[in-house]
Design an enzyme around this catalytic site. Structure first.
Site, PDB file in Angstrom:
ATOM      1  N   ASP A  12       0.865  -1.166   0.000  1.00 27.42           N
ATOM      2  CA  ASP A  12       0.000   0.000   0.000  1.00 27.42           C
ATOM      3  C   ASP A  12       0.909   1.225   0.000  1.00 27.42           C
ATOM      4  O   ASP A  12       2.100   1.121   0.313  1.00 27.42           O
ATOM      5  CB  ASP A  12      -0.886  -0.051   1.253  1.00 27.42           C
ATOM      6  CG  ASP A  12      -1.682   1.214   1.439  1.00 27.42           C
ATOM      7  OD1 ASP A  12      -2.400   1.595   0.499  1.00 27.42           O
ATOM      8  OD2 ASP A  12      -1.580   1.832   2.514  1.00 27.42           O
ATOM      9  N   ASP A  14      -0.087   5.121   1.002  1.00 27.32           N
ATOM     10  CA  ASP A  14      -0.278   6.050   2.118  1.00 27.32           C
ATOM     11  C   ASP A  14      -0.255   5.315   3.454  1.00 27.32           C
ATOM     12  O   ASP A  14      -1.079   4.431   3.705  1.00 27.32           O
ATOM     13  CB  ASP A  14      -1.615   6.778   1.973  1.00 27.32           C
ATOM     14  CG  ASP A  14      -1.690   7.637   0.719  1.00 27.32           C
ATOM     15  OD1 ASP A  14      -0.965   8.635   0.661  1.00 27.32           O
ATOM     16  OD2 ASP A  14      -2.463   7.292  -0.193  1.00 27.32           O
ATOM     17  N   ASP A 173      -1.484  -1.166   6.042  1.00 29.02           N
ATOM     18  CA  ASP A 173      -1.658  -0.566   7.371  1.00 29.02           C
ATOM     19  C   ASP A 173      -3.108  -0.454   7.818  1.00 29.02           C
ATOM     20  O   ASP A 173      -3.365   0.026   8.927  1.00 29.02           O
ATOM     21  CB  ASP A 173      -1.007   0.826   7.409  1.00 29.02           C
ATOM     22  CG  ASP A 173      -1.724   1.838   6.518  1.00 29.02           C
ATOM     23  OD1 ASP A 173      -2.138   1.453   5.404  1.00 29.02           O
ATOM     24  OD2 ASP A 173      -1.852   3.009   6.912  1.00 29.02           O
TER      25      ASP A 173
END
Length: 229
Positions: A12, A14, A173
């Site tokens: 991922d 961001d 995250d």
């Protein structure tokens, strides 16, 4: 080092590979000001991030009085326009990120990106940071269509196909990342330092790390554990 257990490791963007919180926060506050809403303190931006610009803006608007659905598309467009023009003033790799990518490169691993950020913005950000060449592919939330973004598995399946196939793992995250990886039947590592939408240890990932120094040995351990089952 060709015996590394994964041919592809996807990330991922961001809150996982890059700390984009400051630049996103500035863009979010630009949009909130246009709507006559109070700014979000930059240190609190992280709790609104995850799922793309629309979800970030909607979250902040909801907290400050609600969402005007008629005005929302235009406001989102202004946010994205501002962000695109100011995308890399403060954004950096998380600590250990560059060395971690070097370690994966040394093992012949293809590094890929699957992010709910728009593909054009992701590519522009990597270009401005001078690291676009490090990725075998960059897949954004709009690459396959918004209805196929994470937590659906489609982007991760596309990632593997574009990288030529092979065993893959994913790093993220949020619940979006873990959900997509689980749906794709792909091992997933969560990072505690990211923009976690719930405590990292409660995301349901196969492993959780505090620093990118831990990623390569963690992936090796996961593969060994899977073989022993």
């Amino acid at each position: 080092m060709a015996d590394f257990p994964y041919a592809i490791v996807g990330f991922d963007l961001d809150g996982t590979l890059l700390d984009t919180s400051h630049d996103l926060g500035v863009a979010l506050n630009h949009a909130l000001a246009l709507a006559g809403r109070p700014p979000v303190p930059l240190e609190e931006t992280k709790r609104h991030i995850g799922g793309g610009a629309a979800q970030m803006l909607r979250s902040a608007l909801t907290e400050s009085g609600g969402v005007d659905e008629d005005a929302f598309p235009g406001l989102q467009a202004r946010l994205i326009e501002f962000y695109g023009e100011n995308i890399a003033h403060h954004t950096t790799l998380f600590p250990g990120g560059a060395a971690m990518m070097d370690a994966l490169d040394a093992r012949g691993v293809k590094i890929a990106i699957a992010t709910n950020k728009a593909e054009g913005l992701a590519v522009k950000l990597f270009e401005e940071l001078g690291i676009l060449h490090r990725f075998a592919c960059v897949i954004g939330g709009d690459t396959l269509g918004r209805h196929r973004a994470k937590p659906k598995p489609d982007m991760l399946h596309e990632m593997v196909e574009r990288c030529g196939g092979g065993r893959a793992a994913f790093v993220g995250d949020t619940t979006f990342d873990v959900g997509a990886a689980k749906a794709a039947q792909m091992p997933v590592v969560a990072v505690r330092f990211g923009f976690n939408d719930m405590p990292a240890d409660e995301l349901g990932a196969d492993a959780v790390i505090d620093h990118y120094d831990e990623l390569v040995p963690t992936l090796e351990r996961l593969a060994t554990a899977a073989q022993s089952v």
